[in-house]
Design a protein around this motif. Structure first.
Motif, PDB file in Angstrom:
ATOM      1  N   ILE A 121      10.078   2.762   2.198  1.00 27.02           N
ATOM      2  CA  ILE A 121       9.919   3.703   1.088  1.00 27.02           C
ATOM      3  C   ILE A 121       8.461   4.124   0.968  1.00 27.02           C
ATOM      4  O   ILE A 121       8.167   5.296   0.714  1.00 27.02           O
ATOM      5  CB  ILE A 121      10.448   3.087  -0.224  1.00 27.02           C
ATOM      6  N   GLU A 122       7.554   3.179   1.189  1.00 31.92           N
ATOM      7  CA  GLU A 122       6.131   3.511   1.118  1.00 31.92           C
ATOM      8  C   GLU A 122       5.763   4.553   2.171  1.00 31.92           C
ATOM      9  O   GLU A 122       5.036   5.509   1.893  1.00 31.92           O
ATOM     10  CB  GLU A 122       5.292   2.251   1.320  1.00 31.92           C
ATOM     11  N   ASP A 125       7.238   7.923   1.085  1.00 30.38           N
ATOM     12  CA  ASP A 125       6.422   8.485  -0.001  1.00 30.38           C
ATOM     13  C   ASP A 125       5.118   9.067   0.540  1.00 30.38           C
ATOM     14  O   ASP A 125       4.690  10.142   0.133  1.00 30.38           O
ATOM     15  CB  ASP A 125       6.101   7.419  -1.057  1.00 30.38           C
ATOM     16  N   GLN A 126       4.506   8.350   1.457  1.00 31.54           N
ATOM     17  CA  GLN A 126       3.246   8.814   2.022  1.00 31.54           C
ATOM     18  C   GLN A 126       3.443  10.115   2.799  1.00 31.54           C
ATOM     19  O   GLN A 126       2.652  11.048   2.669  1.00 31.54           O
ATOM     20  CB  GLN A 126       2.668   7.732   2.940  1.00 31.54           C
ATOM     21  N   LEU A 128       5.821  12.305   2.307  1.00 34.32           N
ATOM     22  CA  LEU A 128       6.102  13.359   1.327  1.00 34.32           C
ATOM     23  C   LEU A 128       4.822  13.817   0.629  1.00 34.32           C
ATOM     24  O   LEU A 128       4.636  15.016   0.387  1.00 34.32           O
ATOM     25  CB  LEU A 128       7.132  12.878   0.299  1.00 34.32           C
ATOM     26  N   ASP A 129       3.944  12.869   0.311  1.00 33.66           N
ATOM     27  CA  ASP A 129       2.660  13.226  -0.294  1.00 33.66           C
ATOM     28  C   ASP A 129       1.836  14.092   0.643  1.00 33.66           C
ATOM     29  O   ASP A 129       1.258  15.110   0.229  1.00 33.66           O
ATOM     30  CB  ASP A 129       1.868  11.972  -0.673  1.00 33.66           C
ATOM     31  N   SER A 132       3.350  17.530   0.762  1.00 34.71           N
ATOM     32  CA  SER A 132       3.072  18.254  -0.485  1.00 34.71           C
ATOM     33  C   SER A 132       1.634  18.768  -0.501  1.00 34.71           C
ATOM     34  O   SER A 132       1.377  19.908  -0.915  1.00 34.71           O
ATOM     35  CB  SER A 132       3.331  17.330  -1.678  1.00 34.71           C
TER      36      SER A 132
END
Length: 190
Positions: A121-122, A125-126, A128-129, A132
């Motif tokens: 998940i980390e 998330d990274q 996706l960040d 973005s």
């Protein structure tokens, strides 16, 4: 021939001491201990590699010798051989016990280990960040986008960015500051 006689007398002497010990003679046991303690301790140290543990093994061996002296059979082995066998068994048992304990701790530790966070998940998330940030960088003006990219992704100083773009340093600083503020607002809105 003299050496053989001395060895025979020493073994016979230890045998007599062991027989007297079996009858409860404390003085005989003390003599038996004094005559054999260095070899018992030496063997224990060689096996366990720890003087402290070897001392404990020696104490246990002599306790066992005191308790089971009546079981000693001089037709099966010499007194010193019997004592060395007791020492070897006790030391090996201790080494095996310590190793089993270490293995259990390692196995338990490995099976019970749980990372403090979910690494999958980390990583998602990274990613996706990062995506973005890239998407929102594309929405900035060309000068802001290029200044930020050179400074933060190109690992350049503001002076180097100004020289590469051929614009004054104060302009680069203000473009980067404005671009970062817009980027922050857009990222916080998402």
């Amino acid at each position: 021939m003299v050496v053989t006689t001395q060895r025979t007398e020493a073994r016979y002497g230890l045998g007599e001491l062991l027989t007297a010990t079996a009858a409860g003679d404390r003085e005989a046991f003390t003599e038996f201990y004094r005559a054999t303690r260095h070899r018992v301790f030496g063997l224990a140290v060689r096996i366990v590699r720890s003087p402290t543990m070897a001392e404990e093994i020696s104490q246990e061996v002599y306790l066992q010798a005191w308790i089971s002296a009546h079981r000693y059979d001089d037709t099966r082995s010499a007194p010193m051989t019997w004592l060395m066998m007791l020492t070897h068994r006790r030391a090996v048992d201790l080494v095996r016990s310590e190793q089993a304990s270490t293995d259990r701790d390692s196995t338990y530790g490995a099976s019970d280990f749980q990372p403090g966070h979910d690494t999958v998940i980390e990583q998602i998330d990274q990613k996706l960040d990062h995506q973005s940030v890239r998407d929102n960088l594309a929405k900035l003006t060309a000068l802001e986008r290029e200044s930020i990219a050179l400074a933060y992704y190109g690992d350049r100083t503001y002076r180097e960015v100004a020289d590469l773009l051929g614009i004054p340093l104060p302009t680069v600083k203000s473009r980067i500051r404005c671009g970062l503020k817009q980027l922050e607002r857009r990222l916080c809105d998402n």
